[in-house]
Design an enzyme around this catalytic site. Structure first.
Site, short mmCIF file in Angstrom:
data_model
loop_
_atom_site.label_atom_id
_atom_site.label_comp_id
_atom_site.label_asym_id
_atom_site.label_seq_id
_atom_site.Cartn_x
_atom_site.Cartn_y
_atom_site.Cartn_z
N GLU A 95 0.82 -1.21 0.00
CA GLU A 95 0.00 0.00 0.00
C GLU A 95 0.86 1.27 0.00
O GLU A 95 0.46 2.30 -0.51
CB GLU A 95 -0.92 0.02 1.23
CG GLU A 95 -2.38 0.00 0.88
CD GLU A 95 -3.30 0.13 2.09
OE1 GLU A 95 -2.89 0.59 3.16
OE2 GLU A 95 -4.48 -0.24 1.93
N HIS A 153 8.08 -26.80 0.19
CA HIS A 153 7.38 -27.91 -0.45
C HIS A 153 6.15 -27.43 -1.20
O HIS A 153 5.22 -28.20 -1.45
CB HIS A 153 7.01 -28.95 0.62
CG HIS A 153 8.23 -29.48 1.33
ND1 HIS A 153 8.98 -30.53 0.84
CD2 HIS A 153 8.86 -29.05 2.45
CE1 HIS A 153 10.01 -30.74 1.64
NE2 HIS A 153 9.96 -29.85 2.63
N LYS A 198 -13.96 1.44 -2.93
CA LYS A 198 -14.82 1.83 -1.80
C LYS A 198 -16.07 2.55 -2.30
O LYS A 198 -17.18 2.32 -1.83
CB LYS A 198 -14.05 2.75 -0.84
CG LYS A 198 -13.05 2.01 0.02
CD LYS A 198 -12.43 2.96 1.02
CE LYS A 198 -11.23 2.30 1.68
NZ LYS A 198 -10.48 3.20 2.54
O1 LIG Z 1 -8.21 1.82 10.08
P1 LIG Z 1 -9.22 2.08 9.03
O2 LIG Z 1 -9.44 3.52 8.77
O3 LIG Z 1 -10.50 1.36 9.33
O4 LIG Z 1 -8.68 1.51 7.67
C1 LIG Z 1 -8.43 0.15 7.47
C2 LIG Z 1 -7.53 -0.04 6.28
O5 LIG Z 1 -8.16 0.46 5.12
C3 LIG Z 1 -7.23 1.15 4.30
O6 LIG Z 1 -7.51 2.51 4.41
C4 LIG Z 1 -7.32 0.74 2.85
O7 LIG Z 1 -8.62 0.70 2.44
C5 LIG Z 1 -5.88 0.83 4.91
O8 LIG Z 1 -4.92 1.77 4.62
C6 LIG Z 1 -6.23 0.71 6.36
O9 LIG Z 1 -5.24 0.06 7.11
#
Ligand SMILES: O=P(O)(O)OC[C@H]1O[C@](O)(CO)[C@@H](O)[C@@H]1O
EC number: 5.3.1.9
Length: 458
Positions: free
Chosen positions: A294, A323, A436
């Site tokens: 990321e 393995h 998202k």
């Molecule tokens: O801690 P949050 O804001 O719930 O995010 C969870 C995860 O989602 C992300 O934003 C990626 O969608 C990550 O960077 C992060 O660790």
């Protein structure tokens, strides 16, 4: 005892690659890199001084509030469930896996000293429902962890657990079951916590999820399960002090960043296989995958120019994956670096009984499980070298809170420094936003349809 967290990064085998136009990284090539490292390091330090690398100062945070809340949970609850995803779960899981027996929850409460520990980092209904079936809500504490406070998966898990606990103990008593770890000021979960009267812990505003393992995100569940979190922070602080004393070309994490950046850009090693030879470090490797992927997988550099970079991190477990995946690493494309993660000494070990035999079982005489695993690692390293397959190794003296804290710090430092070398922003993740948005849109559309169907049926 004088503690110095000398984690050793050994990259001499990065020079074994005899295939491709550029041969190896010899001493001269390394020395030529020093001025570049000095330059980048200077800007890195400036960023830290301006407060833009807040995660580097986490080793010096106070821990009283975390420990006090952990003590309350230890005394009062039989079960502790952490709800979170990505950086809000991988770090806490890695700590448990490294510092506790895999059978921790099978020990008696007296032996554990605290509640049984459960971690949910997905919204698989079978997994969640199965856990609810075996736990008693009146004896369960729930730690909801989310930096943004608005991650849909974590909110979903939270709603299910809130309903489950409130149904059994009522809303008023139920509030004492929840501890929310989130942004100090904003986010949906922060608002809910305030409204419902939940205990809260703060993730410092400038620290992003994947760099948050040394905040209450990782430290609170660790403290609940009896881990010495001050020792974890001490390990990280000592490594920081060590790094501050030496020039960049003597800083192992700077080298870690530089070597992988060089391997990716010059040698086209697109894949970084992290191979722990310790079950306890598998969680750390999985945590590292998010950190590396990321942070460094980016389309644009900081000036907005399209560059599309990033090494693909993969976990392979030694000896298990010898393995399974090793055939590919020995004979497949030379597009990978294998990085071993090894421990100096295992906390526990078991000697073999001597069996006199000409078959392989006789070879085990005089050995222990630990010496077998170490020999396997050395053998695979040698076989990779023989076939010109580049590899390197990070050596952790032993797995304990002190070195684990140092190890997290090492990888976070290395990743942020690699971001500087790539010229990208290692702290954002714009690529996950599109997914998202579509999830939210589909939830809205399909939710409306479902509501209409239900009201029609009534
Ligand atoms: O801690 P949050 O804001 O719930 O995010 C969870 C995860 O989602 C992300 O934003 C990626 O969608 C990550 O960077 C992060 O660790």
């Amino acid at each position: 005892m004088k503690r110095v967290p000398s984690l050793t990064f050994d990259f001499k085998n990065m020079m074994t690659d005899q295939i491709g136009p550029v041969h190896g990284m010899g001493e001269e090539e390394c020395a030529r890199a020093f001025p570049l490292l000095d330059d980048v390091y200077r800007t890195f330090r400036e960023s830290r001084n301006k407060g833009n690398l807040a995660f580097l100062d986490l080793p010096y945070q106070p821990t009283e509030k975390i420990k006090a809340l952990a003590k309350k949970v230890q005394g009062r609850f039989e079960n502790f469930v952490l709800l979170g995803i990505g950086g809000s779960a991988l770090g806490p899981i890695a700590i448990q896996q490294a510092l506790h027996s895999p059978y921790y929850n099978l020990l008696s409460k007296k032996e554990r000293g605290g509640p049984r520990m459960f971690f949910l980092d997905n919204v698989d209904p079978t997994e969640v429902a199965s856990l609810l079936e075996v736990l008693d809500p009146s004896k369960t504490a729930v730690n909801v962890v989310t930096k943004s406070g608005g991650t849909i998966e974590t909110l979903a898990q939270f709603l299910i657990f809130q309903k489950w606990i409130y149904k059994k103990v009522g809303k008023e008593k139920g509030a004492a079951h929840f501890i929310v770890t989130t942004d100090p000021k904003k986010g949906t979960l922060r608002e809910i916590a305030q409204k419902e009267g939940y205990a809260t812990l703060e993730i410092p505003e400038p620290v992003g999820g994947r760099f948050s393992v040394l905040t209450p995100v990782g430290l609170f569940p660790a403290a609940v399960s009896g881990i010495d979190i001050d020792l974890m922070l001490q390990g990280a602080a000592d490594l920081d002090q060590e790094f501050q004393k030496v020039p960049p070309h003597e800083n192992a994490a700077v080298w870690g960043a530089f070597v992988h950046h060089w391997a990716y850009l010059i040698k086209r090693r697109n894949i970084l296989v992290l191979m722990p030879y310790s079950e306890g470090l598998v969680g750390v490797a999985q945590w590292f995958v998010q950190l590396w992927a990321e942070s460094l997988g980016k389309e644009k550099d900081i000036s907005g120019k399209r560059i599309s970079v990033g090494q693909t991190p993969v976990v392979a477990v030694g000896a298990t994956d010898q393995h399974s995946q090793l055939q590919l690493y020995m004979e497949g494309p030379v597009d990978k670096t294998i990085q071993f993660l090894v421990v100096g000494s295992f906390g526990k070990d078991l000697p073999f009984p001597t069996v006199r035999s000409d078959t392989p079982i006789g070879l085990l005489a005089g050995h222990t499980l630990g010496s077998l695993l170490k020999i396997e690692q050395r053998a695979i390293e040698a076989s990779l070298v023989e076939s010109g397959r580049p590899n390197c190794k990070l050596i952790v003296p032993e797995i304990n809170p002190y070195y684990l804290g140092a190890l997290f710090y090492f990888f976070e430092f290395q990743t942020a420094f690699a971001g500087k070398l790539y010229g990208i922003n290692p702290f954002d993740q714009p690529g996950v936003e599109a997914g998202k948005r579509i999830i939210h849109k589909l939830l809205k559309e399909e939710g409306q349809n479902r509501t209409k169907e239900t009201s029609k049926r009534r």
